[in-house]
Scaffold this motif. Structure first.
Motif, PDB file in Angstrom:
ATOM      1  N   TRP A  15     -14.420 -58.228   0.846  1.00 54.86           N
ATOM      2  CA  TRP A  15     -14.402 -56.772   0.873  1.00 54.86           C
ATOM      3  C   TRP A  15     -13.462 -56.257  -0.213  1.00 54.86           C
ATOM      4  O   TRP A  15     -12.578 -56.976  -0.672  1.00 54.86           O
ATOM      5  N   LEU A  16     -13.689 -55.020  -0.611  1.00 57.41           N
ATOM      6  CA  LEU A  16     -12.892 -54.349  -1.625  1.00 57.41           C
ATOM      7  C   LEU A  16     -12.550 -52.963  -1.107  1.00 57.41           C
ATOM      8  O   LEU A  16     -13.448 -52.218  -0.690  1.00 57.41           O
ATOM      9  N   ARG A  17     -11.261 -52.622  -1.104  1.00 57.93           N
ATOM     10  CA  ARG A  17     -10.818 -51.276  -0.730  1.00 57.93           C
ATOM     11  C   ARG A  17     -10.112 -50.683  -1.941  1.00 57.93           C
ATOM     12  O   ARG A  17      -9.011 -51.112  -2.299  1.00 57.93           O
ATOM     13  N   VAL A  18     -10.766 -49.733  -2.606  1.00 57.62           N
ATOM     14  CA  VAL A  18     -10.172 -49.076  -3.767  1.00 57.62           C
ATOM     15  C   VAL A  18      -9.059 -48.160  -3.267  1.00 57.62           C
ATOM     16  O   VAL A  18      -9.251 -47.379  -2.330  1.00 57.62           O
ATOM     17  N   ASN A  19      -7.887 -48.289  -3.889  1.00 52.90           N
ATOM     18  CA  ASN A  19      -6.735 -47.475  -3.509  1.00 52.90           C
ATOM     19  C   ASN A  19      -6.911 -46.038  -3.996  1.00 52.90           C
ATOM     20  O   ASN A  19      -7.780 -45.745  -4.823  1.00 52.90           O
ATOM     21  N   ALA A  20      -6.065 -45.153  -3.500  1.00 55.38           N
ATOM     22  CA  ALA A  20      -6.160 -43.729  -3.823  1.00 55.38           C
ATOM     23  C   ALA A  20      -6.063 -43.461  -5.322  1.00 55.38           C
ATOM     24  O   ALA A  20      -6.634 -42.493  -5.818  1.00 55.38           O
ATOM     25  N   ASP A  21      -5.361 -44.325  -6.057  1.00 60.63           N
ATOM     26  CA  ASP A  21      -5.218 -44.119  -7.503  1.00 60.63           C
ATOM     27  C   ASP A  21      -6.517 -44.380  -8.266  1.00 60.63           C
ATOM     28  O   ASP A  21      -6.645 -44.024  -9.432  1.00 60.63           O
ATOM     29  N   GLY A  22      -7.491 -45.039  -7.611  1.00 64.05           N
ATOM     30  CA  GLY A  22      -8.768 -45.335  -8.245  1.00 64.05           C
ATOM     31  C   GLY A  22      -8.709 -46.441  -9.282  1.00 64.05           C
ATOM     32  O   GLY A  22      -9.728 -46.787  -9.876  1.00 64.05           O
ATOM     33  N   LYS A  23      -7.520 -47.013  -9.512  1.00 60.90           N
ATOM     34  CA  LYS A  23      -7.354 -48.036 -10.549  1.00 60.90           C
ATOM     35  C   LYS A  23      -7.045 -49.414  -9.981  1.00 60.90           C
ATOM     36  O   LYS A  23      -7.160 -50.414 -10.672  1.00 60.90           O
ATOM     37  N   THR A  24      -6.606 -49.456  -8.724  1.00 63.31           N
ATOM     38  CA  THR A  24      -6.268 -50.720  -8.080  1.00 63.31           C
ATOM     39  C   THR A  24      -7.048 -50.827  -6.769  1.00 63.31           C
ATOM     40  O   THR A  24      -7.553 -49.827  -6.253  1.00 63.31           O
ATOM     41  N   ALA A  25      -7.131 -52.056  -6.262  1.00 63.94           N
ATOM     42  CA  ALA A  25      -7.878 -52.271  -5.015  1.00 63.94           C
ATOM     43  C   ALA A  25      -7.348 -53.513  -4.324  1.00 63.94           C
ATOM     44  O   ALA A  25      -6.831 -54.432  -4.960  1.00 63.94           O
ATOM     45  N   ARG A  26      -7.497 -53.543  -3.013  1.00 58.61           N
ATOM     46  CA  ARG A  26      -7.191 -54.736  -2.231  1.00 58.61           C
ATOM     47  C   ARG A  26      -8.480 -55.490  -1.961  1.00 58.61           C
ATOM     48  O   ARG A  26      -9.556 -54.898  -1.847  1.00 58.61           O
ATOM     49  N   VAL A  27      -8.340 -56.817  -1.826  1.00 61.02           N
ATOM     50  CA  VAL A  27      -9.486 -57.705  -1.601  1.00 61.02           C
ATOM     51  C   VAL A  27      -9.146 -58.629  -0.437  1.00 61.02           C
ATOM     52  O   VAL A  27      -8.004 -59.081  -0.305  1.00 61.02           O
ATOM     53  N   GLY A  28     -10.142 -58.908   0.395  1.00 61.78           N
ATOM     54  CA  GLY A  28      -9.986 -59.867   1.482  1.00 61.78           C
ATOM     55  C   GLY A  28     -11.357 -60.378   1.885  1.00 61.78           C
ATOM     56  O   GLY A  28     -12.350 -60.104   1.214  1.00 61.78           O
ATOM     57  N   ILE A  29     -11.404 -61.129   2.987  1.00 58.96           N
ATOM     58  CA  ILE A  29     -12.706 -61.568   3.503  1.00 58.96           C
ATOM     59  C   ILE A  29     -13.066 -60.741   4.725  1.00 58.96           C
ATOM     60  O   ILE A  29     -12.195 -60.218   5.423  1.00 58.96           O
ATOM     61  N   THR A  30     -14.340 -60.649   4.978  1.00 57.06           N
ATOM     62  CA  THR A  30     -14.839 -59.778   6.037  1.00 57.06           C
ATOM     63  C   THR A  30     -14.618 -60.378   7.427  1.00 57.06           C
ATOM     64  O   THR A  30     -14.372 -61.577   7.583  1.00 57.06           O
ATOM     65  N   ASP A  31     -14.738 -59.526   8.418  1.00 54.34           N
ATOM     66  CA  ASP A  31     -14.665 -59.951   9.812  1.00 54.34           C
ATOM     67  C   ASP A  31     -15.735 -60.999  10.090  1.00 54.34           C
ATOM     68  O   ASP A  31     -15.477 -62.012  10.738  1.00 54.34           O
ATOM     69  N   PHE A  32     -16.930 -60.797   9.545  1.00 54.91           N
ATOM     70  CA  PHE A  32     -18.010 -61.776   9.703  1.00 54.91           C
ATOM     71  C   PHE A  32     -17.581 -63.131   9.139  1.00 54.91           C
ATOM     72  O   PHE A  32     -17.755 -64.170   9.778  1.00 54.91           O
ATOM     73  N   ALA A  33     -17.013 -63.139   7.931  1.00 55.29           N
ATOM     74  CA  ALA A  33     -16.619 -64.395   7.279  1.00 55.29           C
ATOM     75  C   ALA A  33     -15.550 -65.127   8.075  1.00 55.29           C
ATOM     76  O   ALA A  33     -15.640 -66.338   8.280  1.00 55.29           O
ATOM     77  N   GLN A  34     -14.539 -64.404   8.553  1.00 53.53           N
ATOM     78  CA  GLN A  34     -13.468 -65.089   9.289  1.00 53.53           C
ATOM     79  C   GLN A  34     -13.990 -65.652  10.610  1.00 53.53           C
ATOM     80  O   GLN A  34     -13.564 -66.701  11.043  1.00 53.53           O
ATOM     81  N   SER A 111     -16.104 -48.682 -11.986  1.00 50.60           N
ATOM     82  CA  SER A 111     -17.505 -48.436 -11.633  1.00 50.60           C
ATOM     83  C   SER A 111     -18.190 -49.705 -11.119  1.00 50.60           C
ATOM     84  O   SER A 111     -19.247 -49.618 -10.495  1.00 50.60           O
ATOM     85  N   GLU A 112     -17.600 -50.909 -11.352  1.00 53.88           N
ATOM     86  CA  GLU A 112     -18.186 -52.141 -10.817  1.00 53.88           C
ATOM     87  C   GLU A 112     -18.273 -52.094  -9.290  1.00 53.88           C
ATOM     88  O   GLU A 112     -19.143 -52.721  -8.706  1.00 53.88           O
ATOM     89  N   ALA A 113     -17.366 -51.370  -8.653  1.00 52.46           N
ATOM     90  CA  ALA A 113     -17.368 -51.277  -7.191  1.00 52.46           C
ATOM     91  C   ALA A 113     -18.660 -50.651  -6.682  1.00 52.46           C
ATOM     92  O   ALA A 113     -19.111 -50.956  -5.568  1.00 52.46           O
ATOM     93  N   ASP A 114     -19.284 -49.812  -7.502  1.00 46.60           N
ATOM     94  CA  ASP A 114     -20.522 -49.144  -7.095  1.00 46.60           C
ATOM     95  C   ASP A 114     -21.669 -50.132  -6.887  1.00 46.60           C
ATOM     96  O   ASP A 114     -22.620 -49.840  -6.171  1.00 46.60           O
TER      97      ASP A 114
END
Length: 128
Positions: A15-34, A111-114
């Motif tokens: 998963w990818l969560r774009v931060n409020a600044d729009g320039k950084t993001a957090r990454v992890g694995i999904t609930d399904f994956a875990q 824009s890759e997040a799109d």
């Protein structure tokens, strides 16, 4: 299973969560994956400053019975790593979208997040 609507999802179950600044993001694995992996006992993550292309392997997750690769959902440079996972990898099982985040990246091209899936599309893919 949980599929937060504010996240974007990859076919590789990151998963990818774009931060409020729009320039950084957090990454992890999904609930399904875990859930598929089971009890996670070790997480190997890159160092801050490491740069990856979308789809490139950036680390591994080790569960009791298997090891799974982690793939970058978008291109970027690692700016932070969740150091807490070294001592408490179970955070990925307990809270995959919160305490279980893995890396924070500076997005090369926001824009890759799109191109990633939204929650409904991901839920349909995994049969949730």
């Amino acid at each position: 299973m949980d599929f937060p609507s504010d996240l974007r999802y990859s076919k590789d179950h990151e998963w990818l969560r774009v931060n409020a600044d729009g320039k950084t993001a957090r990454v992890g694995i999904t609930d399904f994956a875990q859930q598929e992996l089971g009890d996670i006992v070790y997480v190997e993550l890159p160092a801050p400053g490491d740069t990856f292309e979308a789809g490139e392997e950036f680390g591994t997750v080790e569960a009791v019975k298997t090891v799974s690769e982690l793939y970058m959902p978008v291109s970027g440079t690692v700016v932070a790593v969740n150091e807490a996972l070294a001592d408490a990898p179970e955070h990925v099982n307990e809270d995959p979208y919160g305490k279980g985040w893995m890396i924070e990246i500076e997005l090369r091209d926001p824009s890759e997040a799109d191109a990633l899936m939204n929650a409904d599309t991901y839920r349909d893919m995994v049969g949730g």
